[in-house]
Design a protein around this motif. Structure first.
Motif, PDB file in Angstrom:
ATOM      1  N   LEU A 102      -2.411 -11.284   0.630  1.00 53.54           N
ATOM      2  CA  LEU A 102      -3.259  -9.632   0.416  1.00 53.54           C
ATOM      3  C   LEU A 102      -3.570  -9.639   1.629  1.00 53.54           C
ATOM      4  O   LEU A 102      -4.412  -9.334   2.369  1.00 53.54           O
ATOM      5  CB  LEU A 102      -3.759 -10.381  -0.743  1.00 53.54           C
ATOM      6  N   MET A 103      -4.958 -11.850   2.192  1.00 58.17           N
ATOM      7  CA  MET A 103      -5.587 -11.415   2.690  1.00 58.17           C
ATOM      8  C   MET A 103      -5.152 -10.873   4.374  1.00 58.17           C
ATOM      9  O   MET A 103      -5.309 -10.304   5.415  1.00 58.17           O
ATOM     10  CB  MET A 103      -6.186 -12.876   3.494  1.00 58.17           C
ATOM     11  N   ASP A 104      -3.610 -11.679   4.196  1.00 62.78           N
ATOM     12  CA  ASP A 104      -2.347 -11.977   5.815  1.00 62.78           C
ATOM     13  C   ASP A 104      -2.573  -9.965   5.997  1.00 62.78           C
ATOM     14  O   ASP A 104      -2.304  -9.637   7.105  1.00 62.78           O
ATOM     15  CB  ASP A 104      -1.416 -12.880   6.475  1.00 62.78           C
ATOM     16  N   ILE A 105      -1.989  -9.317   4.983  1.00 64.21           N
ATOM     17  CA  ILE A 105      -1.349  -8.599   5.368  1.00 64.21           C
ATOM     18  C   ILE A 105      -2.433  -7.334   5.240  1.00 64.21           C
ATOM     19  O   ILE A 105      -3.051  -6.449   6.299  1.00 64.21           O
ATOM     20  CB  ILE A 105      -0.439  -7.107   3.840  1.00 64.21           C
ATOM     21  N   SER A 106      -3.474  -7.094   5.231  1.00 64.50           N
ATOM     22  CA  SER A 106      -4.987  -6.386   4.994  1.00 64.50           C
ATOM     23  C   SER A 106      -5.452  -6.672   6.527  1.00 64.50           C
ATOM     24  O   SER A 106      -5.694  -6.341   7.446  1.00 64.50           O
ATOM     25  CB  SER A 106      -6.165  -7.334   4.495  1.00 64.50           C
ATOM     26  N   ARG A 107      -5.686  -8.261   7.194  1.00 67.20           N
ATOM     27  CA  ARG A 107      -5.727  -9.023   8.204  1.00 67.20           C
ATOM     28  C   ARG A 107      -4.847  -7.942   9.061  1.00 67.20           C
ATOM     29  O   ARG A 107      -5.581  -7.461  10.255  1.00 67.20           O
ATOM     30  CB  ARG A 107      -5.400 -10.621   8.736  1.00 67.20           C
ATOM     31  N   PRO A 137      -3.444  -2.761   1.371  1.00 60.97           N
ATOM     32  CA  PRO A 137      -2.716  -4.111   1.148  1.00 60.97           C
ATOM     33  C   PRO A 137      -2.018  -3.887  -0.112  1.00 60.97           C
ATOM     34  O   PRO A 137      -0.869  -4.831  -0.345  1.00 60.97           O
ATOM     35  CB  PRO A 137      -3.769  -4.901   1.500  1.00 60.97           C
ATOM     36  N   ALA A 138      -2.897  -3.546  -0.864  1.00 58.95           N
ATOM     37  CA  ALA A 138      -2.180  -4.768  -2.525  1.00 58.95           C
ATOM     38  C   ALA A 138      -0.996  -3.540  -3.009  1.00 58.95           C
ATOM     39  O   ALA A 138      -0.047  -3.646  -3.551  1.00 58.95           O
ATOM     40  CB  ALA A 138      -3.265  -3.775  -3.432  1.00 58.95           C
ATOM     41  N   ALA A 139      -1.579  -1.940  -2.243  1.00 61.36           N
ATOM     42  CA  ALA A 139       0.103  -0.926  -2.315  1.00 61.36           C
ATOM     43  C   ALA A 139       1.594  -1.772  -1.329  1.00 61.36           C
ATOM     44  O   ALA A 139       2.539  -1.549  -2.318  1.00 61.36           O
ATOM     45  CB  ALA A 139       0.303   0.093  -2.114  1.00 61.36           C
ATOM     46  N   GLN A 140       1.164  -2.403  -0.702  1.00 60.07           N
ATOM     47  CA  GLN A 140       2.046  -2.908   0.314  1.00 60.07           C
ATOM     48  C   GLN A 140       2.620  -3.907  -0.170  1.00 60.07           C
ATOM     49  O   GLN A 140       4.121  -4.718  -0.200  1.00 60.07           O
ATOM     50  CB  GLN A 140       1.652  -3.120   1.636  1.00 60.07           C
ATOM     51  N   ILE A 141       1.815  -5.000  -0.922  1.00 60.93           N
ATOM     52  CA  ILE A 141       2.378  -6.398  -1.497  1.00 60.93           C
ATOM     53  C   ILE A 141       3.440  -5.761  -3.163  1.00 60.93           C
ATOM     54  O   ILE A 141       4.081  -6.265  -2.754  1.00 60.93           O
ATOM     55  CB  ILE A 141       1.158  -7.171  -2.084  1.00 60.93           C
ATOM     56  N   ALA A 142       2.590  -4.947  -3.509  1.00 64.40           N
ATOM     57  CA  ALA A 142       3.571  -4.543  -5.526  1.00 64.40           C
ATOM     58  C   ALA A 142       4.606  -3.858  -4.380  1.00 64.40           C
ATOM     59  O   ALA A 142       5.545  -4.243  -4.949  1.00 64.40           O
ATOM     60  CB  ALA A 142       2.830  -3.023  -5.671  1.00 64.40           C
ATOM     61  N   ALA A 143       4.979  -3.172  -2.607  1.00 62.79           N
ATOM     62  CA  ALA A 143       6.698  -2.670  -2.436  1.00 62.79           C
ATOM     63  C   ALA A 143       7.072  -4.039  -1.881  1.00 62.79           C
ATOM     64  O   ALA A 143       8.665  -3.603  -1.502  1.00 62.79           O
ATOM     65  CB  ALA A 143       6.490  -2.154  -1.659  1.00 62.79           C
ATOM     66  N   LEU A 144       7.004  -5.338  -2.943  1.00 63.65           N
ATOM     67  CA  LEU A 144       7.069  -6.300  -1.853  1.00 63.65           C
ATOM     68  C   LEU A 144       8.539  -6.314  -2.766  1.00 63.65           C
ATOM     69  O   LEU A 144       8.050  -7.229  -3.437  1.00 63.65           O
ATOM     70  CB  LEU A 144       7.183  -7.759  -0.985  1.00 63.65           C
ATOM     71  N   ASP A 145       9.955  -7.395  -2.164  1.00 60.72           N
ATOM     72  CA  ASP A 145      10.643  -7.468  -3.028  1.00 60.72           C
ATOM     73  C   ASP A 145      10.363  -9.440  -3.156  1.00 60.72           C
ATOM     74  O   ASP A 145       9.856  -9.595  -2.313  1.00 60.72           O
ATOM     75  CB  ASP A 145      11.916  -7.357  -2.973  1.00 60.72           C
ATOM     76  N   ALA A 146      11.399 -10.381  -3.715  1.00 63.04           N
ATOM     77  CA  ALA A 146      10.397 -11.436  -3.671  1.00 63.04           C
ATOM     78  C   ALA A 146      10.559 -12.175  -2.099  1.00 63.04           C
ATOM     79  O   ALA A 146       9.636 -13.180  -1.884  1.00 63.04           O
ATOM     80  CB  ALA A 146      11.784 -12.660  -4.672  1.00 63.04           C
ATOM     81  N   LYS A 147      12.472 -11.542  -1.183  1.00 62.03           N
ATOM     82  CA  LYS A 147      12.863 -12.641  -0.718  1.00 62.03           C
ATOM     83  C   LYS A 147      11.484 -11.792   0.681  1.00 62.03           C
ATOM     84  O   LYS A 147      10.646 -13.246   1.187  1.00 62.03           O
ATOM     85  CB  LYS A 147      13.905 -12.219   0.500  1.00 62.03           C
ATOM     86  N   PHE A 188       7.630 -13.944  -0.588  1.00 59.51           N
ATOM     87  CA  PHE A 188       7.712 -15.848   0.113  1.00 59.51           C
ATOM     88  C   PHE A 188       7.773 -15.619   1.431  1.00 59.51           C
ATOM     89  O   PHE A 188       7.288 -16.371   2.025  1.00 59.51           O
ATOM     90  CB  PHE A 188       8.621 -16.111  -1.014  1.00 59.51           C
ATOM     91  N   ASP A 189       8.729 -15.091   2.127  1.00 50.92           N
ATOM     92  CA  ASP A 189       9.125 -14.875   3.701  1.00 50.92           C
ATOM     93  C   ASP A 189       7.257 -14.698   4.640  1.00 50.92           C
ATOM     94  O   ASP A 189       7.143 -15.571   5.271  1.00 50.92           O
ATOM     95  CB  ASP A 189      10.095 -13.700   3.837  1.00 50.92           C
ATOM     96  N   ARG A 190       6.415 -13.727   3.749  1.00 47.53           N
ATOM     97  CA  ARG A 190       5.582 -13.503   4.432  1.00 47.53           C
ATOM     98  C   ARG A 190       4.543 -14.189   3.739  1.00 47.53           C
ATOM     99  O   ARG A 190       3.736 -14.892   5.364  1.00 47.53           O
ATOM    100  CB  ARG A 190       4.422 -12.611   3.539  1.00 47.53           C
ATOM    101  N   LEU A 191       4.490 -15.011   2.823  1.00 45.86           N
ATOM    102  CA  LEU A 191       3.341 -16.790   2.672  1.00 45.86           C
ATOM    103  C   LEU A 191       4.130 -17.616   3.360  1.00 45.86           C
ATOM    104  O   LEU A 191       3.260 -18.016   3.747  1.00 45.86           O
ATOM    105  CB  LEU A 191       3.954 -16.853   0.621  1.00 45.86           C
TER     106      LEU A 191
END
Length: 471
Positions: free
Chosen positions: A51-56, A235-245, A248-251
């Motif tokens: 969340l923080m990384d997408i927000s940044r 950013p919360a909506a962007q995370i909700a749109a991510l699949d598992a890959k 975890f790639d983003r993480l």
């Protein structure tokens, strides 16, 4: 520090994979049921960092609403309604925020004297831990913030800082800095804006020995930009749109620059179990049955971060984070929920934020009804600063059709009863006399009670807000 962290995590993962690569003769292969649980646990653990990384990423740049790293963006007006508004926008203060990058050198922030006006500030690392706030030093924020300079430095940095600069070590590459200045809107905004312009931020190389920012610094460092920043709810909506890959790639990418705490070693081991290593693309289990199990774990993790954990404070239908706010330790469930529900949540010394969506009978709050919140004389919100109540739609937006957008509180001429109690009217239509009124949407809604500089009883469970009673 970062290469060492990555190497250690990678070695731990190699050892783990090597240990699981073969099954002793005569022992049945382990089922993949563990995958769901570890994907879910890892999602909850990693959600705040993603969340923080997408927000940044969304907030830094040159597009409208963005600002360069080490630059503050100052909101010039109270939040608008509509899709561009952040989740649960604050109607009490003007906000200033920016993302600091301490990878090359310390970054300094100088705060002005607020001359009696309420002002607070805080800095969060990339795991949403509050690494510094104005409450930490016991500043007299109720009677105004005193001028001060804070230097955010990488862990282990050796060097000389300007005189009287407070050193704050940060273990992550990026820091989210936020400041809030009290305003009543209208003509009072100009005074708050002047204070905003007095906040200075720049890398150490742009400061002189007296602790002043050098006038000829790069305009992209230490600048102040006016205008509403990128909405923090997007950013919360962007995370909700991510699949598992994708998640975890983003993480994994964010982990490379933003190491977790040493006590998070077990969480890193679990990440290694499911094929997630800092800086490398995620190698999630790919067996014939694994995809469904991974997706089930992802769904479970999403549900968990959106579900209030059992250790929230609760009373009369209200829920709020107590003394652990901003300092979560290994309580990943509380940290994940706080990041989901209240991005940038301060510590309990800075603010307490309680929510309610049901009346005293357990029915969903709805603007078709009228409600009252009765505070006895001894039950008023315990604060050193001030408090307010604001109504939002179920998804945290302001009402588009509201005749007025106000946060009712003790700054608004609250009229008490003869015995010192206070009745707050909650309705879509203005009540007779119009006193002590919280305007609400005509449909379902929720209320947020904000307590600025709360007293200890507001966050240790010894005080509770009164119930919302349907009239």
């Amino acid at each position: 520090m970062i290469p060492y962290f990555r190497a250690c995590a990678a070695l731990a993962g190699v050892a783990l994979i090597a240990g699981c690569a073969s099954t002793p003769e005569g022992v049945a292969p382990r089922s993949n049921g563990w995958v769901k649980d570890e994907v879910s646990d890892s999602y909850v653990f990693g959600y705040p960092l993603v969340l923080m990384d997408i927000s940044r990423e969304a907030a830094t740049g040159s597009a409208p609403g963005q600002a360069a790293p080490n630059t503050l963006r100052h909101a010039q007006s109270l939040p608008p309604v509509g899709a561009s508004s952040p989740r649960e926008p604050n109607l009490d203060t003007l906000g200033s925020s920016g993302w600091l990058d301490v990878s090359r050198e310390p970054v300094l922030v100088a705060l002005p004297d607020s001359h009696g006006r309420y002002m607070d500030a805080r800095a969060l690392d990339m795991w949403t831990n509050v690494v510094w706030s104005t409450a930490a030093k016991g500043n007299q924020r109720v009677s105004g913030l005193k001028s001060q300079t804070i230097a955010f430095v990488p862990v282990g940095w050796k060097g000389t800082l300007p005189a009287r600069a407070q050193r704050v070590e940060v273990s992550t590459r990026y820091v989210w800095f936020l400041a809030r200045i009290e305003t009543r809107g209208g003509g009072d905004l100009a005074s708050a804006r002047r204070l905003q312009r007095g906040i200075r931020v720049a890398p150490l190389s742009a400061w002189d020995a007296r602790g002043q920012r050098v006038a000829q610094a790069d305009p992209q460092t230490g600048a102040s930009l006016a205008g509403d920043p990128v909405a923090t709810g997007a950013p919360a909506a962007q995370i909700a749109a991510l699949d598992a890959k994708g998640f975890f790639d983003r993480l994994a990418l964010a982990l490379e620059d933003n190491a977790p705490e040493p006590d998070d070693a077990h969480a890193l081991k679990i990440l290694g179990d499911i094929g997630v290593q800092p800086g490398d693309p995620a190698q999630l289990p790919t067996g014939a049955k694994d995809a469904a199990v991974v997706n089930a774990g992802l769904a479970d993790g999403r549900a968990r971060v959106a579900t209030p954990p059992s250790n929230l404070l609760a009373g009369n239908g209200w829920l709020w984070v107590g003394d652990d706010a901003g300092n979560y330790g290994a309580d990943y469930a509380l940290r994940g929920y706080a990041a989901y529900a209240s991005p940038g949540l301060p510590t309990s010394r800075d603010e307490a934020r309680a929510r309610v969506a049901q009346d005293s009978d357990g029915h969903t709050l709805n603007g078709a009804n009228r409600y009252v919140i009765h505070f006895s004389a001894k039950q008023l919100p315990p604060v050193r600063g001030f408090w307010s109540i604001t109504a939002y739609t179920p998804d945290g937006a302001l009402d588009d059709d509201a005749p007025v957008r106000v946060a009712f509180g003790d700054r608004n001429g609250a009229r008490r009863n003869r015995d010192g109690s206070l009745d707050v009217q909650v309705s879509a239509e203005r009540p007779r006399g119009g006193a002590n009124w919280v305007p609400v949407p005509k449909g379902d809604f929720r209320l947020v009670l904000r307590m600025y500089a709360p007293k200890p009883q507001a966050t240790d469970g010894t005080w509770q807000p009164p119930a919302v009673e349907r009239q």
